[in-house]
Design a protein around this motif. Sequence first.
Motif, mmCIF file in Angstrom:
data_model
loop_
_atom_site.group_PDB
_atom_site.id
_atom_site.type_symbol
_atom_site.label_atom_id
_atom_site.label_comp_id
_atom_site.label_asym_id
_atom_site.label_seq_id
_atom_site.Cartn_x
_atom_site.Cartn_y
_atom_site.Cartn_z
ATOM 1 N N GLN A 46 0.834 -1.200 0.000
ATOM 2 C CA GLN A 46 0.000 0.000 0.000
ATOM 3 C C GLN A 46 0.871 1.253 0.000
ATOM 4 O O GLN A 46 0.554 2.249 -0.661
ATOM 5 C CB GLN A 46 -0.936 -0.005 1.199
ATOM 6 N N PHE A 50 0.798 3.963 -3.074
ATOM 7 C CA PHE A 50 -0.070 5.038 -2.571
ATOM 8 C C PHE A 50 -0.208 6.168 -3.599
ATOM 9 O O PHE A 50 0.776 6.647 -4.154
ATOM 10 C CB PHE A 50 0.518 5.596 -1.267
ATOM 11 N N LYS A 53 0.251 11.204 -2.763
ATOM 12 C CA LYS A 53 0.978 11.250 -1.497
ATOM 13 C C LYS A 53 1.012 12.654 -0.903
ATOM 14 O O LYS A 53 0.885 12.825 0.311
ATOM 15 C CB LYS A 53 2.413 10.758 -1.692
ATOM 16 N N LEU A 56 -2.426 13.748 0.466
ATOM 17 C CA LEU A 56 -2.906 12.889 1.560
ATOM 18 C C LEU A 56 -1.757 12.456 2.457
ATOM 19 O O LEU A 56 -1.735 11.345 2.978
ATOM 20 C CB LEU A 56 -3.613 11.661 0.966
ATOM 21 N N PHE A 59 -1.972 10.385 5.866
ATOM 22 C CA PHE A 59 -2.353 8.978 5.706
ATOM 23 C C PHE A 59 -1.181 8.164 5.160
ATOM 24 O O PHE A 59 -0.932 7.036 5.605
ATOM 25 C CB PHE A 59 -3.558 8.862 4.767
ATOM 26 N N TYR A 60 -0.471 8.748 4.204
ATOM 27 C CA TYR A 60 0.721 8.093 3.654
ATOM 28 C C TYR A 60 1.767 7.902 4.748
ATOM 29 O O TYR A 60 2.339 6.811 4.896
ATOM 30 C CB TYR A 60 1.287 8.939 2.516
ATOM 31 N N LEU A 139 -8.317 4.875 -0.775
ATOM 32 C CA LEU A 139 -7.821 5.168 0.565
ATOM 33 C C LEU A 139 -8.731 4.613 1.657
ATOM 34 O O LEU A 139 -8.271 3.906 2.559
ATOM 35 C CB LEU A 139 -7.642 6.681 0.759
ATOM 36 N N ASP A 142 -8.836 0.763 1.734
ATOM 37 C CA ASP A 142 -7.607 0.183 2.277
ATOM 38 C C ASP A 142 -7.508 0.397 3.786
ATOM 39 O O ASP A 142 -7.093 -0.508 4.525
ATOM 40 C CB ASP A 142 -6.385 0.786 1.581
ATOM 41 N N ALA A 194 -10.817 10.636 7.639
ATOM 42 C CA ALA A 194 -11.164 10.530 6.221
ATOM 43 C C ALA A 194 -12.666 10.596 5.963
ATOM 44 O O ALA A 194 -13.106 11.099 4.930
ATOM 45 C CB ALA A 194 -10.598 9.229 5.642
#
Length: 300
Positions: A46, A50, A53, A56, A59-60, A139, A142, A194
């Motif tokens: 993941q 991704f 990046k 986000l 989250f990354y 996103l 996952d 999110a």
Amino acid sequence: MFKRMNEIMIEIPEVEKPDANAAAAVQELLGGKFGEMSTLNNYLFQSFNFRSKRQLKPFYDLIMSITAEELGHVELVSHAVNKCLNGSTKRKKPDQSPLEAVKDARLSYHFLAGAQGAMPFDSMGNPWTGAYVFNSGNLVEDLLHNFFLECGARTHKMKVYEMTDHPAARAVVGFLLVRGGVHVVAYAKALEVATGVNVTKLVPIPSLSNKLFTEAHKYEEKGVHTKLYTWSENDFSSIDQIWKGTHPEDGLPLEVIQGAPEGFPIPDAPAVEEEFAPGISAEDFKEIAKRLKMAGNISE
């Protein structure tokens, strides 16, 4: 890139208590569908794949940092397996059947193929498979999968803890219950950021506190369940936009720590002559040492 340290995450007890079937049970936490190899490789791929990046980044960064910790968990469970196997057989002459003591062990591969070491298998000897990796590219999907994966992993850890009282196994499983709990909450909080849905209200799954497990409780008393590490001196610091506020179970403040936790020396595995491992005699060792000294221009 990854940076490796010659350490493991906790100190594993040194005990003279070989238990091949306990080692087989712990293998589920390594190569099972919900084992550490699955959590590692799910997050690893993941992180490789991704999308967006920069937009986000929190989250990354979260997935990147948890990936690094999972590498340490694979390492730790492997050493737990090794500790459970240590001393299972004794050195004898071949005609004296030195491996006879383990002929009825549930997972004979430890002795036939691994020289009494951890293998990338589950508790029944099935090889770990890349089919366990899920990476939809979406996103929220996952993150939801990762939350489910960590909850499943927690369930398996609790069952293995209840299956064996081997000190090495319980020490490692107790610690992983706490750290896995951190990842459960981290993905729940990421889903809340999110989507706006408070997923943390679902935890703990199963609805059993880590405090009921002695080997886990001692880490929670130290606040290990409130800390999330970046596993990098400079990167992934934006996880503090997700890992913030308080822990949903006990209300303690959450903390992001830049870098990695302090580790402990990796256990030294003794020779297993009846398994021809490492297959280096005292005389061989002297010759190897002599050649090393010559190559390094080291005088006596």
